[in-house]
Design a protein around this motif. Sequence first.
Motif, PDB file in Angstrom:
ATOM      1  N   GLY A   1       0.816  -1.219   0.000  1.00  0.00           N
ATOM      2  CA  GLY A   1       0.000   0.000   0.000  1.00  0.00           C
ATOM      3  C   GLY A   1       0.823   1.230   0.000  1.00  0.00           C
ATOM      4  N   SER A   2       0.268   2.226  -0.663  1.00  0.00           N
ATOM      5  CA  SER A   2       0.942   3.518  -0.733  1.00  0.00           C
ATOM      6  C   SER A   2      -0.043   4.477  -1.405  1.00  0.00           C
ATOM      7  CB  SER A   2       2.241   3.391  -1.535  1.00  0.00           C
ATOM      8  OG  SER A   2       2.966   4.607  -1.501  1.00  0.00           O
ATOM      9  N   THR A   3       0.452   5.555  -1.655  1.00  0.00           N
ATOM     10  CA  THR A   3      -0.419   6.522  -2.330  1.00  0.00           C
ATOM     11  C   THR A   3      -0.600   6.097  -3.764  1.00  0.00           C
ATOM     12  OG1 THR A   3       1.479   7.873  -2.973  1.00  0.00           O
ATOM     13  CG2 THR A   3       0.425   8.350  -0.838  1.00  0.00           C
ATOM     14  N   ALA A   4      -1.671   6.559  -4.368  1.00  0.00           N
ATOM     15  CA  ALA A   4      -1.937   6.199  -5.761  1.00  0.00           C
ATOM     16  C   ALA A   4      -0.851   6.689  -6.701  1.00  0.00           C
ATOM     17  CB  ALA A   4      -3.304   6.769  -6.178  1.00  0.00           C
ATOM     18  N   TYR A   5      -0.319   7.823  -6.288  1.00  0.00           N
ATOM     19  CA  TYR A   5       0.732   8.378  -7.159  1.00  0.00           C
ATOM     20  C   TYR A   5       1.990   7.543  -7.134  1.00  0.00           C
ATOM     21  CZ  TYR A   5       4.132  11.581  -9.127  1.00  0.00           C
ATOM     22  OH  TYR A   5       5.126  12.141  -9.884  1.00  0.00           O
ATOM     23  N   SER A   6       2.425   7.113  -5.985  1.00  0.00           N
ATOM     24  CA  SER A   6       3.658   6.296  -5.891  1.00  0.00           C
ATOM     25  C   SER A   6       3.475   4.971  -6.585  1.00  0.00           C
ATOM     26  CB  SER A   6       4.044   6.104  -4.426  1.00  0.00           C
ATOM     27  OG  SER A   6       2.990   5.468  -3.724  1.00  0.00           O
ATOM     28  N   LEU A   7       2.263   4.406  -6.490  1.00  0.00           N
ATOM     29  CA  LEU A   7       2.034   3.143  -7.179  1.00  0.00           C
ATOM     30  C   LEU A   7       2.130   3.337  -8.691  1.00  0.00           C
ATOM     31  CD1 LEU A   7      -0.946   1.694  -5.082  1.00  0.00           C
ATOM     32  CD2 LEU A   7       1.445   0.953  -5.088  1.00  0.00           C
ATOM     33  N   PHE A   8       1.547   4.445  -9.131  1.00  0.00           N
ATOM     34  CA  PHE A   8       1.622   4.715 -10.576  1.00  0.00           C
ATOM     35  C   PHE A   8       3.065   4.901 -11.042  1.00  0.00           C
ATOM     36  CE2 PHE A   8       1.665   7.823 -14.032  1.00  0.00           C
ATOM     37  CZ  PHE A   8       0.970   7.125 -15.006  1.00  0.00           C
ATOM     38  N   GLN A   9       3.841   5.603 -10.216  1.00  0.00           N
ATOM     39  CA  GLN A   9       5.247   5.850 -10.552  1.00  0.00           C
ATOM     40  C   GLN A   9       6.038   4.548 -10.599  1.00  0.00           C
ATOM     41  OE1 GLN A   9       7.253   8.406  -7.788  1.00  0.00           O
ATOM     42  NE2 GLN A   9       8.946   8.848  -9.250  1.00  0.00           N
ATOM     43  N   SER A  10       5.775   3.650  -9.699  1.00  0.00           N
ATOM     44  CA  SER A  10       6.461   2.352  -9.673  1.00  0.00           C
ATOM     45  C   SER A  10       6.094   1.539 -10.906  1.00  0.00           C
ATOM     46  CB  SER A  10       6.106   1.591  -8.393  1.00  0.00           C
ATOM     47  OG  SER A  10       6.528   2.312  -7.265  1.00  0.00           O
ATOM     48  N   ALA A  11       4.800   1.630 -11.280  1.00  0.00           N
ATOM     49  CA  ALA A  11       4.365   0.858 -12.451  1.00  0.00           C
ATOM     50  C   ALA A  11       5.059   1.349 -13.722  1.00  0.00           C
ATOM     51  CB  ALA A  11       2.852   0.955 -12.596  1.00  0.00           C
ATOM     52  N   ILE A  12       5.219   2.678 -13.801  1.00  0.00           N
ATOM     53  CA  ILE A  12       5.881   3.230 -14.981  1.00  0.00           C
ATOM     54  C   ILE A  12       7.337   2.774 -15.050  1.00  0.00           C
ATOM     55  CG2 ILE A  12       6.654   5.355 -16.099  1.00  0.00           C
ATOM     56  CD1 ILE A  12       3.664   4.760 -16.429  1.00  0.00           C
ATOM     57  N   ALA A  13       8.056   2.830 -13.917  1.00  0.00           N
ATOM     58  CA  ALA A  13       9.474   2.424 -13.889  1.00  0.00           C
ATOM     59  C   ALA A  13       9.625   0.951 -14.221  1.00  0.00           C
ATOM     60  CB  ALA A  13      10.070   2.734 -12.514  1.00  0.00           C
ATOM     61  N   LEU A  14       8.657   0.157 -13.639  1.00  0.00           N
ATOM     62  CA  LEU A  14       8.718  -1.275 -13.913  1.00  0.00           C
ATOM     63  C   LEU A  14       8.471  -1.558 -15.384  1.00  0.00           C
ATOM     64  CD1 LEU A  14       8.992  -4.132 -12.837  1.00  0.00           C
ATOM     65  CD2 LEU A  14       6.527  -4.100 -12.320  1.00  0.00           C
ATOM     66  N   GLN A  15       7.554  -0.853 -15.995  1.00  0.00           N
ATOM     67  CA  GLN A  15       7.248  -1.069 -17.410  1.00  0.00           C
ATOM     68  C   GLN A  15       8.462  -0.747 -18.279  1.00  0.00           C
ATOM     69  OE1 GLN A  15       3.932   1.247 -18.836  1.00  0.00           O
ATOM     70  NE2 GLN A  15       3.886   0.209 -20.840  1.00  0.00           N
ATOM     71  N   ALA A  16       9.209   0.358 -17.887  1.00  0.00           N
ATOM     72  CA  ALA A  16      10.409   0.726 -18.685  1.00  0.00           C
ATOM     73  C   ALA A  16      11.474  -0.358 -18.595  1.00  0.00           C
ATOM     74  CB  ALA A  16      10.953   2.071 -18.181  1.00  0.00           C
ATOM     75  N   GLU A  17      11.627  -0.904 -17.396  1.00  0.00           N
ATOM     76  CA  GLU A  17      12.626  -1.963 -17.234  1.00  0.00           C
ATOM     77  C   GLU A  17      12.211  -3.200 -18.005  1.00  0.00           C
ATOM     78  OE1 GLU A  17      13.211  -2.660 -13.132  1.00  0.00           O
ATOM     79  OE2 GLU A  17      14.154  -0.704 -12.733  1.00  0.00           O
ATOM     80  N   VAL A  18      10.876  -3.497 -17.992  1.00  0.00           N
ATOM     81  CA  VAL A  18      10.400  -4.684 -18.729  1.00  0.00           C
ATOM     82  C   VAL A  18      10.647  -4.501 -20.213  1.00  0.00           C
ATOM     83  CG1 VAL A  18       8.316  -5.966 -19.383  1.00  0.00           C
ATOM     84  CG2 VAL A  18       8.736  -5.364 -17.008  1.00  0.00           C
ATOM     85  N   TRP A  19      10.380  -3.285 -20.717  1.00  0.00           N
ATOM     86  CA  TRP A  19      10.639  -3.056 -22.161  1.00  0.00           C
ATOM     87  C   TRP A  19      12.124  -3.253 -22.496  1.00  0.00           C
ATOM     88  CZ3 TRP A  19       7.288   1.978 -22.790  1.00  0.00           C
ATOM     89  CH2 TRP A  19       5.944   1.629 -22.831  1.00  0.00           C
ATOM     90  N   GLU A  20      13.015  -2.754 -21.587  1.00  0.00           N
ATOM     91  CA  GLU A  20      14.467  -2.866 -21.852  1.00  0.00           C
ATOM     92  C   GLU A  20      14.898  -4.323 -21.873  1.00  0.00           C
ATOM     93  OE1 GLU A  20      18.166  -1.424 -22.842  1.00  0.00           O
ATOM     94  OE2 GLU A  20      16.284  -0.278 -22.575  1.00  0.00           O
ATOM     95  N   LYS A  21      14.389  -5.050 -20.883  1.00  0.00           N
ATOM     96  CA  LYS A  21      14.757  -6.477 -20.825  1.00  0.00           C
ATOM     97  C   LYS A  21      14.177  -7.222 -22.001  1.00  0.00           C
ATOM     98  CE  LYS A  21      17.161  -6.088 -17.139  1.00  0.00           C
ATOM     99  NZ  LYS A  21      18.626  -6.256 -17.223  1.00  0.00           N
ATOM    100  N   THR A  22      13.018  -6.805 -22.439  1.00  0.00           N
ATOM    101  CA  THR A  22      12.386  -7.470 -23.583  1.00  0.00           C
ATOM    102  C   THR A  22      13.232  -7.284 -24.845  1.00  0.00           C
ATOM    103  OG1 THR A  22      10.206  -7.108 -22.613  1.00  0.00           O
ATOM    104  CG2 THR A  22      10.296  -7.595 -24.977  1.00  0.00           C
ATOM    105  N   LYS A  23      13.757  -6.054 -25.018  1.00  0.00           N
ATOM    106  CA  LYS A  23      14.629  -5.811 -26.169  1.00  0.00           C
ATOM    107  C   LYS A  23      15.868  -6.687 -26.112  1.00  0.00           C
ATOM    108  CE  LYS A  23      13.221  -1.011 -26.926  1.00  0.00           C
ATOM    109  NZ  LYS A  23      13.661   0.407 -26.936  1.00  0.00           N
TER     110      LYS A  23
END
Length: 748
Positions: A33-55
């Motif tokens: 649990g956390s604020t909605a904003y921090s969760l959104f920020q974590s999701a964005i960072a995770l998505q960028a890392e997933v895209w990099e690893k996917t490449k």
Amino acid sequence: MIDPSEPYEVQIAKQAKIIEALINRAERGHEVGSTAYSLFQSAIALQAEVWEKTKDLEKALDTLGRASSELEIAYQAQERIQRNLADAMVAMEGGFALFSEDRLQVCNAQFRRLLPDLEPLLKPGLAFDDYLAAVNTSRYLVQTSGERDATRSRVVAPASGPVGARFSSFVMELRNDRWFQISYRQTSSDNIAVLQTEITDLVRENRREKDRLIDQQAHLLQAAFDHMALGVCTFSSAGELLIHNERFGELLGIPLPLLKKGTRFQRLVEHLERHEILGRTSRRKDLAGWFKALARGETVQQRFRRRDGMSLDLRLHALPDDGFLVSIMDVTAETEAAALLERRVQERTAELTEVNRLLQIHAAEQTKIEGDLRLAKEAAEAAHTSKTRFLAAASHDLLQPINAAKLYLSMLTETVEQPGAREVVSRLNRSFTSIETLLQALLDISRLDSAGAEFNVTSFSLGSLLQGIAEDLAPLAAEKGIDLTIVPSTRWVTSDQRYLMRSVQNLVVNAIQYTERGRVLVGCRLAGGRLRIEVWDTGIGISEKDQARVFKEFTRAGGGKGTGMGLGLSIVERACRHLDHPVRLVSRPGHGSMFSIEVPLAVPGPDSAFENPAVEAMPEGNLDLIVLIVENDADELHAMTQKLESWGASVLAAASTAEAVALMQEIGTPPDILLADYQLDEDDNGIETIRTLRALAGVEIPAVIISANRQREFLRLGNEMSFAVLTKPVQLVRLRALIDWKTRSRVA
């Protein structure tokens, strides 16, 4: 976290684990649990890392795909090469095997079937050395000792060495007369390739060719035997007949039934003895000696004569297989020729014996003649030596009175005033000059002809030599009205100074005598490394027929014109021949002649100590000196004393060294100059006089030796002891000049 050098499967598995861990972390963060904003920020960072690893994963999968394709292509190429190798091995006519790292990798069926007892061992991994050892022990190889040993000696492991440098090949004989050649070679990849090739057909063909050639050679040999003039027959070690030619039976008269294979040698000998074919000289008891000689490796030779007179030469030769060969030859012609030759030799020997006897008689006579000739030669040589010694010894005695007479004539010339008396004195002078010239010529010829002729070869300048000749011969030329011109020269030459001067002087005198008018020219000309002294005249010349004989004794050109005895040119020829000085003559009758002497050039140097000074005109004025004269001849001593006193000198006259010493002690001072004759009474001589007086005075008294002695040793002593030499008869001009020259330092 991921090693790029690892296989692609491992890299993909690791990337999958990393992705899974990141997703789980994201989910756990949402649950906390956390604020909605921090969760959104974590999701964005995770998505960028997933895209990099996917490449990265896509790239890895692409690379893995390309590697898999290349690997598949390599697998296909390897399978294709293996199929081609298998097809090639199956298609090969012989056996083939490949050993990698000394281990069997692959072989074909022919290779397995060559030696059936080795087939269970021929599996991949078999060591190469084990394969060779198994081949050596195979029971399918022929077990004959020689061939077996040879096979074992050839089947060996390859020696270690550079790649491709090991190779071996050997031949194996199998049962049922089969032959194989096995060879192995190390390849460039350090593998060993083994080839098995069947050569049975080739061996059998070679064997058939060998048998054919043997049969052919046997026929050729038999044909040669049959056509030989020599009878030949061979026997085995047991004495049984093997082969023979027809000539053998013809020469020995043996019937054909006996000359069949297997007939024993002894039976043939019995047949010859029974029929006395070879006379009574053939006996069976000789057989033992023959066989013993053959056993020792010797050749048996015996000569027989048949009843019909034919001579036969029988020889037995041992063969390598312990058999022997019998050869027989008709030597009738040789025997008759030898007998004829022997008769001729005997006849010739008898002739030679008689000739030898006559030669011995002749040799004895020749020896006697040679002995007589030797005695005559020795007598002639003794006479010649005696003559030479006599002339050498007599020269002093002969020149003594001439010298005294010339001194008296010189004084008469100065004192006589009546014209008639002066003419008589002048004629006497010319007569004594002729006597002196003739005597000097005879002495020179005697010295040059003697075996021990001595020469004093030195290097000197031609200047004083030519000047002396000019001064000596100027009066003679002036008397005939001849213009004598001598061109001065400063060149140095190597020669005997006295003999060279004598030779040139003779040429000039000869030119003056045979020249009625005109001139005589003396000069020098360079000729390479030598100097040519030339004497030209405008005289009568010499004809071509006379040019070859003018150098002989008592020969004069021009029909006997001129004065003298014809000895001058003879002396020139002798002296120059001994000194190796070429003499040349060029002449035209009526126009004149040219004589030349070639002498070696020398390097200029100091004048010799005993060389006479340049002679000028007779000095004038009194000779205000004390002169000591030592002379054993009373007349010459008196004449020399009178002459020196007429020059104004104070003269002390002595006949020996002892008298000279007494006179010097009497006056209490050494003389200004000493004039001594070399040859005095008994053992006394002028050199001893000089040595004694100088030692007594303690100073080097100037000295002059007056003598006819011209030996090299005498001149060497003059050089060492610093005394001058004047030869007899003395020329007064030279004597006066020499006295002035030797005493010049004292007067100064």
